[in-house]
Write a protein that holds these residues in place. Structure first.
Motif, PDB file in Angstrom:
ATOM      1  N   ARG A  63      -2.286   4.183  -2.803  1.00  0.00           N
ATOM      2  CA  ARG A  63      -2.707   3.427  -3.900  1.00  0.00           C
ATOM      3  C   ARG A  63      -1.837   1.741  -3.479  1.00  0.00           C
ATOM      4  N   LEU A  64      -2.781   0.794  -3.729  1.00  0.00           N
ATOM      5  CA  LEU A  64      -2.299  -0.554  -3.833  1.00  0.00           C
ATOM      6  C   LEU A  64      -1.905  -1.208  -4.945  1.00  0.00           C
ATOM      7  N   LEU A  74       0.796  -1.196   0.059  1.00  0.00           N
ATOM      8  CA  LEU A  74       0.048  -0.182   0.074  1.00  0.00           C
ATOM      9  C   LEU A  74       0.806   1.247   0.137  1.00  0.00           C
ATOM     10  N   MET A  75       0.747   2.017  -1.132  1.00  0.00           N
ATOM     11  CA  MET A  75       1.866   3.145  -1.342  1.00  0.00           C
ATOM     12  C   MET A  75       1.132   4.413  -0.784  1.00  0.00           C
ATOM     13  N   LEU A  76       1.648   4.997   0.288  1.00  0.00           N
ATOM     14  CA  LEU A  76       1.056   6.086   0.995  1.00  0.00           C
ATOM     15  C   LEU A  76       1.397   7.329   0.371  1.00  0.00           C
ATOM     16  N   PRO A  77       0.758   8.529   0.484  1.00  0.00           N
ATOM     17  CA  PRO A  77       1.048   9.757  -0.098  1.00  0.00           C
ATOM     18  C   PRO A  77       2.190  10.515   0.206  1.00  0.00           C
ATOM     19  N   TRP A  78       2.831  10.119   1.417  1.00  0.00           N
ATOM     20  CA  TRP A  78       3.948  10.931   2.049  1.00  0.00           C
ATOM     21  C   TRP A  78       5.268   9.829   1.540  1.00  0.00           C
ATOM     22  N   THR A 101       2.003  -6.089 -13.132  1.00  0.00           N
ATOM     23  CA  THR A 101       1.648  -4.913 -12.028  1.00  0.00           C
ATOM     24  C   THR A 101       0.203  -4.838 -12.268  1.00  0.00           C
ATOM     25  N   ALA A 102      -0.494  -4.783 -11.135  1.00  0.00           N
ATOM     26  CA  ALA A 102      -1.919  -4.169 -11.113  1.00  0.00           C
ATOM     27  C   ALA A 102      -1.947  -3.073  -9.739  1.00  0.00           C
ATOM     28  N   ALA A 103      -2.505  -1.978 -10.161  1.00  0.00           N
ATOM     29  CA  ALA A 103      -2.796  -1.067  -9.030  1.00  0.00           C
ATOM     30  C   ALA A 103      -4.284  -0.287  -9.007  1.00  0.00           C
ATOM     31  N   ALA A 104      -4.497   0.082  -7.888  1.00  0.00           N
ATOM     32  CA  ALA A 104      -5.789   0.712  -7.712  1.00  0.00           C
ATOM     33  C   ALA A 104      -5.918   1.565  -6.285  1.00  0.00           C
ATOM     34  N   LEU A 105      -6.489   2.452  -6.539  1.00  0.00           N
ATOM     35  CA  LEU A 105      -6.670   3.440  -5.306  1.00  0.00           C
ATOM     36  C   LEU A 105      -7.383   2.685  -4.280  1.00  0.00           C
ATOM     37  N   TRP A 106      -7.037   2.835  -3.078  1.00  0.00           N
ATOM     38  CA  TRP A 106      -7.790   2.387  -1.853  1.00  0.00           C
ATOM     39  C   TRP A 106      -8.981   3.437  -1.460  1.00  0.00           C
ATOM     40  N   PRO A 107     -10.303   3.169  -1.433  1.00  0.00           N
ATOM     41  CA  PRO A 107     -11.120   4.192  -1.301  1.00  0.00           C
ATOM     42  C   PRO A 107     -11.403   4.445   0.028  1.00  0.00           C
ATOM     43  N   LEU A 108     -10.388   5.041   0.610  1.00  0.00           N
ATOM     44  CA  LEU A 108     -10.430   5.106   1.786  1.00  0.00           C
ATOM     45  C   LEU A 108      -9.670   6.647   2.492  1.00  0.00           C
ATOM     46  N   SER A 109     -10.497   7.447   3.406  1.00  0.00           N
ATOM     47  CA  SER A 109     -10.032   8.659   3.679  1.00  0.00           C
ATOM     48  C   SER A 109      -9.459   8.650   5.317  1.00  0.00           C
ATOM     49  N   VAL A 110      -8.548   8.943   5.560  1.00  0.00           N
ATOM     50  CA  VAL A 110      -8.129   8.883   7.235  1.00  0.00           C
ATOM     51  C   VAL A 110      -7.893  10.157   7.548  1.00  0.00           C
ATOM     52  N   SER A 111      -8.580  10.535   8.675  1.00  0.00           N
ATOM     53  CA  SER A 111      -8.161  11.876   9.673  1.00  0.00           C
ATOM     54  C   SER A 111      -7.837  11.563  10.916  1.00  0.00           C
ATOM     55  N   VAL A 112      -7.080  12.380  11.411  1.00  0.00           N
ATOM     56  CA  VAL A 112      -6.506  12.370  12.855  1.00  0.00           C
ATOM     57  C   VAL A 112      -7.319  13.085  13.695  1.00  0.00           C
TER      58      VAL A 112
END
Length: 618
Positions: A221-222, A160-164, A230-241
């Motif tokens: 992004r998974l 799971l590729m994170l935006p940071w 290779t296959a990739a897809a955006l994980w439909p999740l938003s996380v706030s703190v």
């Protein structure tokens, strides 16, 4: 959830024009095949097998029915039910052919099946984008996290590729797959619980961090890599703190529309949308500690959380301090019908009542005990002893030990004080246990309700049974009240409120059962009775024994079920599922005067046996 809660929607389905008759067969309009379930609007959730049921109309003698070449028994009244395999498709077609003497009828019935994910052919790497868990919107404090899971190509590298510019590895889940909920709840054969390992299921740990600071979903992004593909897809999740430096304090109110039609009680769950575990009155105050879509997490104490419906949560003004403080000395007040424990609280703190056979324990979250005195207010024969404990720094328990088994209780706020009212058991004569008792019978449904193969509607049958049981109970000296006397829809809360308003000694809700998709009705049907509160288990057991003896069907036993009509705390309550309305033989019994009297006698004898057993208590 059996019966009415679990039954797929049932209603007479429009029948397609059908296939042309076979050569040499005369098609007559006098013979008609009706399919009651599934209806044309239903989508079958099972993928292996499913039941169909309905009736053959217009026959004047014995009927032979075949569905896709399989012979299906037909009752004299035309009712039938079949357990049939499903194709690996989103459409299942069933050719129904009926003959009765010289008459015949053929119908092609089409049912929709929930789609299953199919890996794309020729692609080593793939992602099942319908399997992302969790999905939606999630809010958690720093330091927490959540398990994520996905179905993807077996044997792949999954990250799971994170935006940071960081990533999380997901590892294969090697445990057996979880069977469908309907199998766990209703299938008697434990072999059905053993599933093959979940091939291609991956799990990982996602720490709480802001995934989508702009409010969007799908910022992680998974990436799945397998055999150079290779296959990739955006994980439909938003996380706030959540910032817990200054906690968000909320109050609970499930009647925000001020309609007066709710029970002003918010249910708390250990997991989002789970079974009810806490019951918080309007005005209960707690700290918000998380969100997931339409669910809000409350921090009851340092070690306890509860999930509630976000619609029931009312934020208090910013700066409101977290609830908590000292629980002071308590007092017991005796009355003619009950004894009441008054507990002074610093605020309307969350609480839970735990019931054992001869004791009630009140757990107050967010409190510290300074209980110098526990005043009994006189010697009450129902109360043996009071005691308190501090099992955690911010949890207080107060236990009332009773001389007799619990009959009922209720809890409410009075200003800041919490009142635990404990009901006195009624005086019951062992020789005539029903005499003088107030019994409330609840004919299950409407709204909703299951429908049988010939169209018998559950609310019609349950009302007929309840009216017969009423007459039997009244002959034995009981006062009997029905929650409804016609087919006007009645919601759940007015039914339980009615029983409490009339001080019912016992509440019994009468239902007819059905099964969810994917459960074989021929091997998993019978009589069952459900309870929720511990004091109601003996009532459920007595009802189950009496109904099995009267109705002569398989004993599925008693169970603890999260049903509104089994949850009241003021009296013992149980919900009966005496017969399966979806089975032709049992529908016919429910529709008959004799069958309704047998069901009614089972209810009456079960209540009587329960009361007689309680009458013998020292």
């Amino acid at each position: 959830m059996t019966g009415c809660a679990a039954v797929p929607r049932a209603g007479t389905a429009p029948i397609p024009a059908g296939a042309p008759p076979a050569p040499g067969v005369v098609k007559r309009d006098s013979l008609r095949i009706d399919v009651v379930y599934p209806a044309t609007t239903d989508v079958l959730q099972s993928h292996d097998s499913a039941f169909l049921f309905g009736a053959v109309r217009g026959a004047t003698g014995p009927v032979h029915l075949g569905i896709n070449g399989r012979s299906v028994p037909v009752l004299a009244n035309g009712a039938w039910i079949a357990w049939l395999p499903l194709p690996e498709d989103t459409v299942a077609q069933f050719l129904l052919a009926a003959t009765a003497g010289a008459d015949s009828s053929r119908t092609l019935f089409t049912a929709r099946v929930a789609p299953q994910f199919r890996p794309p052919p020729g692609r080593p790497a793939w992602i099942d984008t319908t399997s992302f868990l969790p999905a939606g919107s999630l809010a958690l404090p720093v330091g927490e996290g959540v398990v994520v899971s996905v179905h993807a190509a077996p044997g792949a590298s999954v990250r799971l590729m994170l935006p940071w510019a960081s990533s999380i590895a997901l590892v294969p889940d090697t445990l057996p797959a979880e069977p469908p909920w309907g199998v766990r709840a209703f299938v008697l054969d434990s072999a059905a619980y053993h599933q093959a390992p979940a091939e291609g299921r991956y799990v990982g740990w996602l720490p709480a961090a802001a995934l989508c600071i702009d409010g969007r979903t799908g910022c992680a992004r998974l990436v799945v890599v397998a055999n150079g593909d290779t296959a990739a897809a955006l994980w439909p999740l938003s996380v706030s703190v959540l910032d817990t430096t200054f906690p968000t304090v909320v109050a609970l109110n499930d009647d925000t529309a001020h309609t007066g039609t709710t029970d002003s009680m918010t249910a708390g769950r250990a997991v989002p949308h789970g079974t009810y575990n806490w019951f918080f009155p309007t005005g209960t105050v707690a700290v918000l500690s998380g969100r997931w879509n339409d669910q809000t997490r409350l921090q009851l104490s340092r070690g306890a959380v509860a999930w509630v419906n976000t619609a029931d949560v009312v934020p208090l003004p910013p700066g409101t301090p977290p609830p908590g403080g000292v629980v002071g000395s308590v007092r017991l007040v005796s009355g003619p019908r009950s004894v009441t424990l008054r507990v002074p609280l610093p605020a309307r703190l969350p609480f839970q009542v735990a019931e054992r056979e001869r004791q009630l324990t009140l757990r107050v979250y967010g409190g510290a005990a300074d209980i110098n005195w526990m005043q009994y207010g006189g010697t009450d024969p129902l109360v043996a002893r009071l005691r308190y404990a501090q099992p955690a720094a911010d949890e207080v328990t107060i236990t009332v030990e009773l001389t007799r088994r619990v009959w009922g209780y209720r809890v409410r706020f009075d200003g800041r004080d919490l009142l635990l009212e404990i009901r006195r058991p009624p005086e019951i004569a062992a020789a005539r246990p029903l005499k003088g008792r107030t019994i409330v019978l609840d004919p299950g449904h409407p709204p909703l309700g299951a429908t049988g193969p010939t169209g018998l509607w559950e609310p019609v049958a349950t009302l007929a049974v309840a009216l017969k049981a009423k007459s039997l109970l009244e002959r034995a000296g009981a006062t009997v009240l029905l929650t409804r006397t016609d087919s006007t829809p009645l919601e759940l809360y007015p039914r339980t409120h009615f029983a409490e308003l009339h001080d019912a000694d016992v509440l019994v809700s009468i239902h007819a059962n059905a099964l969810p998709d994917g459960v074989n009705p021929f091997t998993n049907s019978g009589t069952s009775v459900y309870y929720f509160q511990p004091r109601s288990a003996p009532l459920a057991r007595a009802l189950d024994r009496a109904l099995v003896a009267e109705l002569g069907v398989r004993d599925l036993g008693m169970g603890r079920g999260d049903y509104a009509l089994a949850r009241p705390t003021w009296m013992p309550a149980a919900l009966t599922e005496g017969l399966f309305v979806m089975l032709p033989e049992q529908e016919a019994l429910l529709a008959s005067d004799e069958g309704q009297w047998r069901y009614a006698r089972g209810v009456v004898r079960g209540i009587e046996a329960f009361l007689r057993e309680r009458a013998r208590e020292p």
